[in-house]
Each structure stands twice: as C-alpha cells, then as structure tokens.
Design a protein around this motif. Structure first.
Motif, short mmCIF file in Angstrom:
data_model
loop_
_atom_site.label_atom_id
_atom_site.label_comp_id
_atom_site.label_asym_id
_atom_site.label_seq_id
_atom_site.Cartn_x
_atom_site.Cartn_y
_atom_site.Cartn_z
N TRP A 3 1.63 -15.38 -0.64
CA TRP A 3 0.24 -14.83 -1.46
C TRP A 3 -1.03 -15.68 -0.92
CZ3 TRP A 3 0.09 -11.29 -4.84
CH2 TRP A 3 1.17 -11.04 -5.82
N LEU A 29 -5.56 -13.98 -8.54
CA LEU A 29 -4.16 -14.04 -8.73
C LEU A 29 -4.17 -15.12 -9.97
CD1 LEU A 29 -1.24 -13.57 -8.34
CD2 LEU A 29 -1.19 -15.17 -6.54
N ILE A 67 -2.56 -5.71 -11.47
CA ILE A 67 -1.37 -5.52 -11.07
C ILE A 67 -0.26 -6.89 -11.61
CG2 ILE A 67 0.33 -6.09 -9.12
CD1 ILE A 67 -2.26 -5.15 -7.21
N VAL A 75 -1.11 -4.43 -3.30
CA VAL A 75 -2.39 -4.88 -3.72
C VAL A 75 -3.40 -4.19 -2.64
CG1 VAL A 75 -3.59 -7.21 -3.29
CG2 VAL A 75 -1.35 -7.25 -4.19
N VAL A 104 -9.83 -6.48 -8.56
CA VAL A 104 -8.35 -6.41 -8.74
C VAL A 104 -8.02 -7.94 -9.35
CG1 VAL A 104 -6.00 -6.30 -8.07
CG2 VAL A 104 -7.90 -4.81 -6.96
N ALA A 135 -4.29 -9.75 -10.34
CA ALA A 135 -2.89 -9.52 -10.44
C ALA A 135 -2.27 -10.93 -11.15
CB ALA A 135 -2.63 -9.73 -8.97
#
Length: 812
Positions: free
Chosen positions: A110, A121, A20, A74, A84, A86
C-alpha cells in the motif's frame, strides 16, 4: 468505526472525488446506507476476501497480482487528478487470521502504491486481533507503516516488556466510548435541528397537509390547509373530517380504502369552506399502521379549482367543436395529430376514423401542399392564419387555423375550421362577371350620354344662329311702325320668345350636367332676382290670364348667383302657368326659415300631380301624361335644371301635391351664405398663418401600396417622408436620416417590428423619435407587447388617416 469511515468517504464525494471500499459484505451494506444512493454511486465497492484471493499466493501477497487487483483500480480512480479516499479491511483480515507478517507486507505494498499515486487510505483493525504483548508489538510495526493514526481511537501501545495488554485495552475502550458519547451528542443536536426544520417545513408548506386519526378526527393541519378552507385552528382541528366533505359517499370511500392500506393519488373531492363556498381538491393520502392497526392517515390536499375549471373549459371546447355546424378539428403536436374531428369535418373531407392519426398519415396527399405549409407556419409562429378561398379538389374552402394558448412545456395545438364556400365563390364570380358586363354597358351609356350632351350643345348653338336675325327683323318692323301685319308679328314674337327659351334651357342643361357652370355670387336683397324672374314669366302668365300673388319678406339678404336664381324661379313660375288652366292662380312666397336658410315656394291651382309623378318630376326629359294637343309645351328639362342649380347653391327642392286636380307646390330651401361652389370667397385667408411643423418620418412596411399611400398622405401635410419595404435597408438609412417619427409594420420579413424598434433605438442614441406600431392584431395583449417593446402608439389596420396626421403633428 463505520461512522468514521462513512464521514471519511463522504468528504471526497461533494468535491467531485471518488471512493474505494475493500471491506466485508456486512460493512459494505452499512456504508452504502450511511452514504445514501446519491453518494454511493461514486464509490467502487470490492469484497475484501475476494480481492485477497486475487493476489495472495501461498499465504503471501504477490506484488504483481496486487498491482493488477488493487493498483489498477486506484489508478483508474485517480485519473485526471480526482480526489480519492480509500478504505481497506484486508490487513485486518490477515491479522485476525494470525498472518501478521503477511499483513506487514501488504502495508508495504500500500505504501509503495501511495508513493506513485495520490490518494488517502483509511485502515481500521479490531481490538481482539492483538491479544498478547508480542502481537501488540507486531501491531506497533503495522502502525509504523502508516502516515497518521486517529487520535481518539488509536491503541496506546505497551512499552517493551509490558504485558498488561488488558489494561491498555480497557483504556482504549474508555477513549472509544468517550468519542462515541461526543458523536451521540452531536447527532442529537443535528436531530433536534432537523426536527425543527421538518416541523417548519410542513407547517409553512404551500401544500395543504393534515393528519387524521383512525376514528376520523383531524389531529393536525398546517397553515396552507387552514388558509385554503378559511378555518381557524380550533374550527378545524379536533373535528371529524366528514364534517368538511360535501359528498358523504366520497369521504366514506376514502376512509374505507385507507383503512385497508390503500394509497390514494389525485383523488377528487369537494370540501366546504368556512364562507359556505365549495372548493374542488385533489387528495394524496396513505395510512400509518402499527401491529396491523391504523394509527392515523397522512393527507396532502391540493386546490384543484383552476384545474377543474380548465378541464371543464376543455370539455366545453371539445363539445363545441363536435357540435359546431361547420367543419372543425383539433390538431395537437408537431405531427398535427387529430385529437378531434366533428361530423361536418369528416363529411367535408370524405373520411372517417381519422382521430388519433397524424395529418400526413390520414391525408398523405397534403404533404408539401398549401394546407401543410399553413399548419407548419401557425405551429412555428403561434399566430393565427386564414385563407379566404383555398382551392382543394375542385372546391373552395374558407380555411382558418387558430393556435391554442398553452402553458410552458405543454403540447401545442391548433383548431382548424373549414367552411365550404364553393357556391359563394361561384356566385361571386357570376356577380363579378355581371358587374364587368354592367361596367362595360355603363361605359357605353356614359359615352352615349356625353355624345348626347355634346350634340345638344351644338344643336343649341346652331339653333340660336338663325334666331338672332329673326329677332332683329321683328324689332325693325316694330320700329318702322308697320301695322299691316300686327297680329302676325305678335304671333311670331311670342313663338320666337318661346323658341329662345327652349334653346336657352337646352344649353343650360347641357352645361349644368357636365359641370361647366360656374356660379357668380354676390350679396343681394332676395327681392331683386325674384323680380327679374317675375318679369321673365309675366308674358305667359298674362297670356293665360293667371292671377299672380307675391309675398316676399322685406330686406331678405341672400348670397349667391342672382341670375341663376332668377332662372330657377322663372322656370317654376312658367311651369305653374303651363299646367294651370286659364284664369287660375299662382302664388310666389319668399321668407327666412332661420338664421341659416331661406324658403321660396311657388304654388298653383293647376292640374296637380300623382305620387308617381312627384317622384319623377325632376328627372331630365321627363314629362307627365299630356293631351294630344300638347298645349302645355316644354321639353321636360326646366325642372331638372332647377334641381341642378339649387343643388349647386347647396340647397334642395321639393314637389308637393294633394293629388290630380288639386294644384301643386314647389319649395326651394337655400342657405343664406355663400356656398363653396361660388367664385367669391367670404373671408380672405390669414396671411401670417403659422406653418405646420415639418418632420422627418420613416415608414417601414412590406405592403408596397399601403406604405406608399401613407407616405403620400404625410407628404401632402408637408413632412419629409422616406419609405422602406425591407427592414435591413431601413436600419441602414437611420444614421443619415435621423427620423423624428417611425411607423413600423410588426409583421416584417427577416426582422419583425419589435426587433427593428430595438435596433432603431440603439442606432438613434439620444435623438428623440416616436415609434408607432402598425399591425393587424389589437387584443389587449398585443397592445401590451408593443408597449413593452418601446412603441409609443399602436395602430390597427386599416389605419384612420386622421390619426396618423395627428401623430405626425404631435397632437396625439
């Protein structure tokens, strides 16, 4: 920074994960290029400003809207436990706009999201977003919200009250530059390795590659190019490319088009090899330009010799089909599209314009018919098929379908050949009708002949009954010495002897023609039966005042029926006497020809024979042209009897004459040894001959007559044979029967012969059994296929019985 972000995202994609990215459009474009098309499709790309606009309310992040704009994306990416990664720039944008408090709140959102969902992240911030010690302290609080900070580029934050933010920034820049230098060196090593791999790739590629300068000079060529043409490096590189092209207009056109910026695909050309041969190639090429000027051209050279030969063969095939004197068509694909149909085919079917049409569109009336089923069968099995007499609309066609050999993945096709055999079939039907009538007539003639033979036999017996007392009475008269009627008595005796001979001949010819005579053979001196024959013929010879010369080889041994041989020679002597004028000469000769045969000859100085008469003289009841007085007598059966008796002894008889008035000669050739027709064997069979090996043989063939006939042949040689017309039943019987030899038809229903052989081997385990393939295909490829399937022998129908017997006996 973007290099690190790209590496971070790329770590998730190979593991089946997703990415992402919430960033500025410029950064999104750079990251897309860094990841490449394959990886970029697994990344969700979102504009940072657009996403901020979705959840910022009066300059402050709204939690519900953040969940709708970011949290839902997400959550969707994390569904199913997917990895994932991001990357977000929204906090950096807020800090750059002086909204550090809003940035801290966004970090909190977040972190709340990270407590509910599992993802990684990556955040990055520009250095100039925190120019003062106060802002640096605010950045300290932002970083405190993160789980991890990059060691290479993390900002060394000042202590409380330290205002030298410039020094800290310089230290940060030094750290970043050092990290950049390390990445540069790593990239340089990767680049050199990639260059080596690329050089190795092009040098050892199986496709011919070369580079040509703007002036036509060959600058470089790989190994495949040199090997294809047979040149060494110095014989090819450095020379003008035109030297190796056979056709100057072709290379001139290639150079001109490349200089104009064209790209060539599959351009056909002919190149001259070192050994003088010509190689057909296909060229792919384009140019490298700088400031609008051609620097060099990149060329791929592919050997197209086989392709060209195949194209030529296909053109020749198509031309042959078009010019064929019989109806021929080429059908392609599962819909049987007419690729070609020659004039004879169109005339035969009565339709034009069928090329390019599927079969059932061109001929809808064929749907579900015999032709349609035949084509489907050939297309499905890849095996040729033929119908000798296909009845279509009142005509008969010889219809053949041959599948085309194709490479894997190519469209399958068939060649169809049709020959109008209507006239042939009708002629054959007429001939068959005539044969039937002939067979019926022959049966009637055979019955009539049999009735004639039976009648002659009965007549002979009935005639002999009154002759017996007549002969006895004559003997009584002679014994009494009565002389008053001596002349009359001699006449009666002579005529009775003549009548007895006629009756004997009638009886003999009847028995011989019906196969009722059994030879009683013995080993004798040939002079013995010949002497008896002379005695039998002497009265007639003396009556006609003939001189008889006899020449018989002494001690001439012969094995046969002496009584029947005497009858043969007596008939020949009598025949010579009858057809030789009084006072003539008759000669009898007998000599050995070689170690295997003897030769008997009776010649005379009589009336002779014409060629036509010689051809018919041995026919039953045949008589030549005779005078009205019939002085010679006879019924025309004596010579026919001679031929039959000689034939039973394994010999042959011939008639010779120089022509009418020049006498005749009859020659008999006989084998010295006892013929098979004799009742006395030459050597008794061995009492202790070795018995043939009895084997268990399994015959599996859906042709009932063929299988049963083969089984009877093998059983006649003492083998235990079982016949199966269905493969499943045969396999069921294998464990109990345990065959030593299995003859398997390849074209069996349900399971073909190859599958039956595989299963039979598995059922037999270690029991030895020879497998024999029985098929109608005998190409080398067919024999190789049966050998690969485990067959020990390959027999092509119709089968030679001797070969099967030898295979069963284990001698083949």
């Amino acid at each position: 920074m973007l290099d690190e972000v790209a590496t971070f995202l790329a770590q998730a994609v190979p593991m089946g994960g997703k990415g992402i990215v919430i960033a500025t459009p410029d950064h999104i474009d750079v990251l897309r290029r860094r990841l490449g098309p394959a990886a970029a499709v697994r990344v969700a790309w979102m504009d940072a400003d657009a996403v901020l606009a979705q959840f910022m309310v009066d300059g402050w992040p709204d939690p519900a809207r953040f969940e709708a704009a970011v949290g839902s994306a997400v959550a969707a990416a994390c569904a199913g436990g997917t990895t994932v990664h991001a990357f977000g720039e929204m906090v950096a944008l807020l800090c750059a706009r002086g909204r550090h408090d809003a940035a801290l709140r966004l970090e909190e959102l977040w972190n709340d999201l990270a407590r509910r969902l599992v993802f990684s992240l990556f955040c990055a911030y520009p250095w100039d977003a925190f120019p003062t010690p106060e802002l640096a302290q605010a950045f300290r609080r932002v970083c405190a919200e993160h789980d991890h900070a990059c060691a290479d580029t993390a900002l060394a934050l000042p202590a409380e009250g330290d205002a030298d933010i410039g020094r800290i920034r310089l230290e940060q820049e030094v750290q970043a530059l050092r990290a950049e230098v390390r990445r540069y060196k790593d990239n340089e090593r990767v680049l050199r390795r990639s260059e080596r791999e690329l050089a190795d790739f092009v040098e050892n590629a199986v496709e011919g590659l070369h580079r040509v300068g703007a002036d036509g000079t060959i600058l470089w060529a790989n190994r495949a190019e040199l090997q294809m043409l047979g040149y060494g490096w110095e014989e090819y590189v450095g020379h003008n490319i035109a030297e190796f092209h056979v056709d100057r207009p072709v290379i001139d056109d290639i150079v001109t088009r490349l200089a104009c910026g064209d790209t060539l695909y599959d351009y056909p050309a002919r190149l001259r090899c070192k050994d003088g041969s010509i190689r057909h190639v296909l060229i792919h090429s384009n140019g490298s330009f700088e400031d609008g000027q051609l620097r060099y051209t990149r060329c791929f050279t592919r050997d197209a010799t086989e392709r060209r030969e195949r194209d030529i063969a296909l053109k020749q095939r198509d031309r042959m089909l078009l010019d064929a004197p019989v109806a021929a068509a080429l059908l392609m694909g599962p819909d049987f599209v007419f690729r070609l149909a020659n004039r004879c085919y169109r005339d035969l079917v009565g339709r034009d314009g069928i090329e390019g049409l599927p079969l059932l569109r061109a001929f809808p009336e064929l749907r579900g018919g015999e032709i349609h089923h035949l084509l489907e069968h050939v297309h499905a099995t890849g095996r040729a098929a033929r119908v000798e007499e296909l009845h279509v609309h009142g005509r008969y066609l010889k219809f053949s379908v041959e599948p085309l050999a194709v490479e894997e993945g190519e469209e399958r096709g068939m060649i169809v050949v049709a020959v109008d055999v209507t006239e042939h079939v009708r002629t054959r039907q007429e001939i068959e009708h005539a044969h039937a009538e002939r067979a019926e007539l022959l049966a009637e003639l055979t019955a009539a002949s049999r009735a004639k033979d039976e009648f002659l036999a009965m007549l002979g017996h009935e005639l002999r009954n009154p002759l017996s007392p007549i002969v006895s009475a004559l003997k009584l008269i002679r014994m009494r010495g009565e002389t008053g009627f001596a002349r009359e008595r001699e006449i009666i005796e002579r005529q009775v002897q003549h009548l007895v001979r006629l009756v004997d001949d009638l009886l003999d010819i009847s028995r011989v023609t019906r196969g009722k005579v059994e030879l009683q053979c013995e080993r004798v001196d040939l002079a013995q039966p010949l002497g008896k024959a002379i005695e039998m013929a002497r009265p007639l010879l003396e009556q006609r005042r003939h001189r008889l010369d006899v020449d018989i080889e002494p001690d001439l041994a012969w094995e046969g029926d002496p009584m029947r041989l005497a009858q043969v020679v007596s008939n020949l002597l009598t025949n010579a006497a009858r057809y030789t004028p009084p006072g003539g000469k008759v000669v009898l000769r007998a000599h050995g020809v070689d170690g295997e045969r003897v030769r008997l000859a009776v010649s005379d100085t009589g009336i002779g024979m014409s060629p036509e008469l010689r051809a018919q003289v041995f026919d039953l009841f045949f008589q030549g042209k005779r005078a009205i007085d019939r002085a010679e007598g006879g019924l025309g059966i004596g010579l026919a009897l001679v031929r039959n008796i000689v034939g039973q002894h394994g010999g042959q008889v011939e008639a010779h004459s120089a022509g009418p008035g020049k006498g005749s000669e009859f020659v008999v050739l006989l084998p010295r040894r006892t013929p098979a027709a004799c009742a006395v064997p030459d050597v008794a069979p061995a009492a202790n001959a070795a018995a043939a090996v009895r084997r268990r043989i399994m015959v599996v063939d859906d042709n009932v007559d063929g299988a049963d006939t083969l089984a009877r042949l093998l059983a006649a040689h003492g083998h235990d044979v079982r016949v199966f017309h269905e493969p499943v039943a045969a396999l069921t019987a294998v464990p109990d029967f345990l065959p030593d030899l299995a003859v398997l038809d390849i074209g069996l229903p349900v399971l073909d012969g190859y599958e039956v052989a595989r299963r039979l081997r598995a059922l037999l385990h270690d029991h030895p059994c020879r497998l024999v393939a029985l098929t109608g295909y005998g190409l080398p490829a067919d024999r190789e296929q049966s050998a690969r399937a485990g067959f020990d022998a390959h027999l092509v129908k119709p089968v030679n019985p001797d070969v099967v017997v030898r295979l069963a006996a284990g001698t083949d």
